[in-house]
Design an enzyme around this catalytic site. Structure first.
Site, mmCIF file in Angstrom:
data_model
loop_
_atom_site.group_PDB
_atom_site.id
_atom_site.type_symbol
_atom_site.label_atom_id
_atom_site.label_comp_id
_atom_site.label_asym_id
_atom_site.label_seq_id
_atom_site.Cartn_x
_atom_site.Cartn_y
_atom_site.Cartn_z
ATOM 1 N N GLU B 284 0.822 -1.204 0.000
ATOM 2 C CA GLU B 284 0.000 0.000 0.000
ATOM 3 C C GLU B 284 0.860 1.260 0.000
ATOM 4 O OE1 GLU B 284 -4.087 -0.777 1.825
ATOM 5 O OE2 GLU B 284 -3.267 0.769 3.118
ATOM 6 N N GLU B 287 2.176 1.763 -3.392
ATOM 7 C CA GLU B 287 1.122 2.345 -4.240
ATOM 8 C C GLU B 287 0.969 3.832 -3.975
ATOM 9 O OE1 GLU B 287 -2.983 0.460 -5.041
ATOM 10 O OE2 GLU B 287 -2.104 -0.720 -3.429
ATOM 11 N N CYS B 310 -8.585 -2.708 3.465
ATOM 12 C CA CYS B 310 -8.480 -3.893 4.332
ATOM 13 C C CYS B 310 -9.823 -4.402 4.788
ATOM 14 C CB CYS B 310 -7.697 -3.590 5.602
ATOM 15 S SG CYS B 310 -6.270 -2.625 5.329
ATOM 16 N N SER B 330 -6.870 1.455 -2.753
ATOM 17 C CA SER B 330 -5.663 0.678 -2.989
ATOM 18 C C SER B 330 -6.085 -0.688 -3.514
ATOM 19 C CB SER B 330 -4.933 0.522 -1.654
ATOM 20 O OG SER B 330 -4.133 -0.625 -1.675
#
Lengths: 162, 593
Positions: B284, B287, B310, B330
């Site tokens: 993440e 990203e 998540c 994400s």
């Protein structure tokens, strides 16, 4: 993605009803009345799009539709039969008429015959208590109806079908 | 503010205007029983339909009894909460409620935690004087939540959570009179409704009407089968709450004992979801930095802010309600799914067990995780990366079924290598934790400097929507946090309208984040329990030797030996996912009607 299929007539009807009531959530009952009047009933798809247009949940729309017995999710018959169960009609034997219609048509209140000809519903007072008990078929009013006349009333509309 | 003086059971009390009788009574130590009423301070959750009437009290001068939860205190009121009239009425009401409730306490999932059962005991109900027809409904089994509406008392707490707090609106009261029931539209199954499986309805249901789908039997079967190698992974919020099921004070971390218990249950390997959380952070942060760099270089196509992914209920929520924004989150899978993917590839290879002989069981504070592991994209040839997801409550039951005296257990360590974790992985369990963990890593990777202070207090707390700016060595990074899907919706609408500009946003569906998940021991509407669990997580993080994901040696080893680097082709394949449009669209079809 889930798709909700509806006829263009139904979509226009809902759109018009919602816009006439300014897309207000507190006008839901009026909008439902209008749609049922135009479409004959309120199928799930119609409720889904009303919910979308009013930006409210379809669960809540269904909550209202299922709460009020006037609203129906079953298509009305070509000849909707309504029996008044208001006080005057009731004391003059409306219940016997309901039983007789149920027996002859072999359906329950709130249902439609298999051939789609007749549907049966009860309503409260049409404002013609002097003619009690009242039966309405479509827009036509029958006054002082007795159980014996039920068969004739039904056959009147069966004939006109031919 | 105006002060109001009144007496309750002859005790004089002064309260602020607007205080209800129920709240005033609590202040003088009078506990008026209440059933439908629910109020969670600090997180603005309130259900006050005044419907059940259990909290009825006598107000001098009023002919009828008044519901204490919905009646405001007035100057000079004289209130009696325990007169014979009140006690009779309360018992009658309770008996009437019970008369339309199944007598299945012995086998009910909620037994021992049921508020209706507790109240019947507290009021000494020994006989029901009313007999009649009982309402019965079809049970609704989804992969995550079970609805058994025969046990519903129509308190509407679930509707408050689903509609007001989460703005998911899957549930409503439908039909009327004896047929009235809480249900999705058209009595459809939860699966077909807009339900996100967040489980907050389960968390607040006073009875057993809503419960988690129980997979503990499947886990026992798998453990008993010698053909299988069975692996456990435990989410961070579980260790902060499991102790409550065994009489530990709220806020006690029981990590070591939990690991021992799982080993005693017969798991071949006891690993930590926190390990996978550290991998989530690696992906993440990469990203975030990739999108940030492109943004700073003037690339207008880059999608910012980046949203965390998540929380499976949150993912389903955005798929249903904001399909045009599905490119923003994400693409990194959740820790549960990253763990499953790595366990059934990297680890399976390491121990030489074929993936079909590996069973991965996740212990989660969550019911939505049951739904997540069923998603098709997390299966290989039909075999799910995570076979069963069980809640903290189900684990507590498993431990009790297996005759393990939890309090006597010596603590032990997670197995290696997928048991190594950091403080960063641990704080995933609370609101603000994921973004703090990402910040710890992204900061150091971006600036090349060591953080002087690892704790980002500005990201912590229980406020519904929080924001903070973190200085990345001269580059201000604006971070947003929301817990509760209603609050997430607000943030998303602001982004859509261009009214707020964030670089990164963390979203969790449950109040307080995973510590308040639908699979946790029941908090019985006490916010203080969530706060204690949160404290437990932060204090355990403080004690961890390693507190930054990119310093997790085992994680680094997986990259070295197997994945290459974050966002590599292999990492994209195993650790990333994509999202789907799950909204409803109207199409014209004139062939019918």
């Amino acid at each position: 993605m889930k798709t909700i299929k509806l006829s263009s007539f139904a979509i226009e009807t809902v759109e018009e009803a919602c816009s006439d009531f300014q897309y207000r959530e507190d006008e839901l009952i009026n909008i439902l009345h209008r749609c049922q009047h135009k479409l004959g009933y309120l199928p799930a798809e119609v409720q889904e799009i009303i919910a979308q247009k009013l930006q409210m949940s379809v669960a809540k729309v269904y909550g209202v539709v299922s709460f009020y017995s006037f609203f129906s999710m079953i298509p009305q018959g070509k000849h909707p039969i309504s029996i008044c169960m208001g006080t005057a009609c009731y004391v003059r034997g409306a219940e016997k008429l309901v039983d007789e219609f149920k027996r002859q048509l072999r359906i329950d209140v709130g249902e439609t015959t298999q051939d789609g000809n007749f549907s049966l519903s009860c309503l409260r007072c049409v404002g013609a208590c002097g003619l009690a008990p009242i039966v309405m078929v479509g827009d036509k009013v029958y006054g002082r109806v007795s159980a014996k006349q039920v068969k004739d009333i039904i056959s009147e509309y069966q004939k006109s079908m031919v | 503010m105006k002060k109001i003086h009144l007496t309750i059971d002859n005790k004089a009390i002064e309260v602020a205007e607007g205080t209800t009788i129920l709240e005033a009574a609590q202040k003088v130590g009078i506990h008026i029983p209440a059933l439908c009423h629910m109020k969670m301070d600090d997180i603005h959750i309130e259900n006050r339909p005044g419907g059940c009437r259990i909290c009825s009290v006598e107000v001098k001068g009023k002919r009828n009894l008044s519901p204490a939860c919905a009646t405001k205190c007035l100057d000079g009121m004289e209130i009696k909460t325990n007169t014979i009239r009140v006690i009779h009425a309360r018992r009658n009401i309770l008996e009437l409620i019970i008369s339309d409730h199944p007598y299945e306490c012995l086998t009910c999932a909620k037994s021992g935690q049921c508020e209706l059962q507790t109240m019947a005991q507290d009021l000494g109900i020994r006989e029901i004087h009313f007999e009649g027809e009982k309402s019965t409904y079809r049970e609704d089994f989804s992969k995550a939540i079970i609805r058994d509406m025969d046990k519903c008392i129509l308190c509407r707490r679930c509707i408050t959570m689903c509609s007001d707090f989460q703005t998911v609106h899957a549930l409503s009261a439908v039909e009327r009179g004896f047929e009235a029931v809480v249900s999705p539209a058209f009595h459809m199954d939860l699966n077909e409704s807009s339900c996100t499986f967040c489980g907050q309805c389960v968390a607040v249901c006073p009875t057993g009407a809503l419960s988690e789908a129980d997979y503990s039997k499947d886990v026992i079967q798998a453990l008993a089968n010698p053909e299988y190698t069975v692996i456990a992974q435990t989410a961070p919020a579980v260790r902060a709450a499991l102790g409550e099921s065994f009489g530990y004070p709220v806020g006690t971390s029981v990590t070591g004992q939990m690991v021992t218990a799982l080993k005693n249950l017969g798991f071949d390997y006891v690993f930590d979801t926190d390990f996978a959380a550290d991998m989530t952070i690696m992906e993440e942060s990469a990203e975030l930095l990739e999108r940030l760099t492109r943004h700073l270089e003037g690339d207008k196509t880059v999608k910012l802010p980046i949203l965390t992914s998540c929380c499976p209920a949150w993912v389903r929520f955005i798929e249903q309600n904001f399909p045009d924004m599905k490119e923003i989150p994400s693409t990194t899978r959740s820790p549960q799914q990253i763990f499953g993917a790595i366990a059934k590839s990297y680890f399976a290879e390491k121990i030489g067990v074929p993936r079909e002989k590996l069973i991965v069981v996740s212990i989660m504070p969550c019911v939505a995780k049951k739904y997540e592991c069923e998603r098709d994209e997390f299966k290989v040839d039909g075999d799910p990366d995570v076979n069963f997801s069980i809640t903290t409550r189900e684990l507590a039951r498993l431990i009790k079924i297996s005759n393990i005296d939890f309090k006597q257990l010596e603590p032990s360590e997670f197995d290696q290598p997928l048991g190594e974790s950091t403080g960063a992985g641990l704080i995933f369990g609370t609101t603000g934790g994921v973004i703090e963990a990402a910040t710890r890593t992204a900061y150091e990777l971006q600036t090349g400097k060591k953080l002087k202070k690892i704790d980002f207090e500005s990201l912590r707390g229980m406020e519904a929507i929080r924001s903070a700016t973190v200085d990345f060595n001269g580059l201000p990074i604006k971070i947003g946090i929301a817990h509760g899907l209603g609050h997430a919706r607000k943030l998303l609408e602001e982004i859509q309208e261009g009214r707020c500009h964030y670089h990164a946003i963390e979203i969790m569906s449950c109040p307080g984040g995973c510590i308040g998940g639908g699979g946790q021991p029941f908090h019985h509407n006490k916010t203080s329990i969530l706060l204690e669990r949160q404290k437990a997580i932060y204090s355990e993080d403080k004690q961890m030797k390693i507190r930054k994901s990119h310093e997790n040696a085992s994680v680094m080893k997986v990259y070295e030996e197997f994945l290459g680097h974050p966002l590599s082709e292999k990492a994209e394949h195993l650790l990333h996912t994509s999202y789907f449009d799950r909204s409803s669209q109207i199409t014209i079809d004139d062939s019918e009607m």
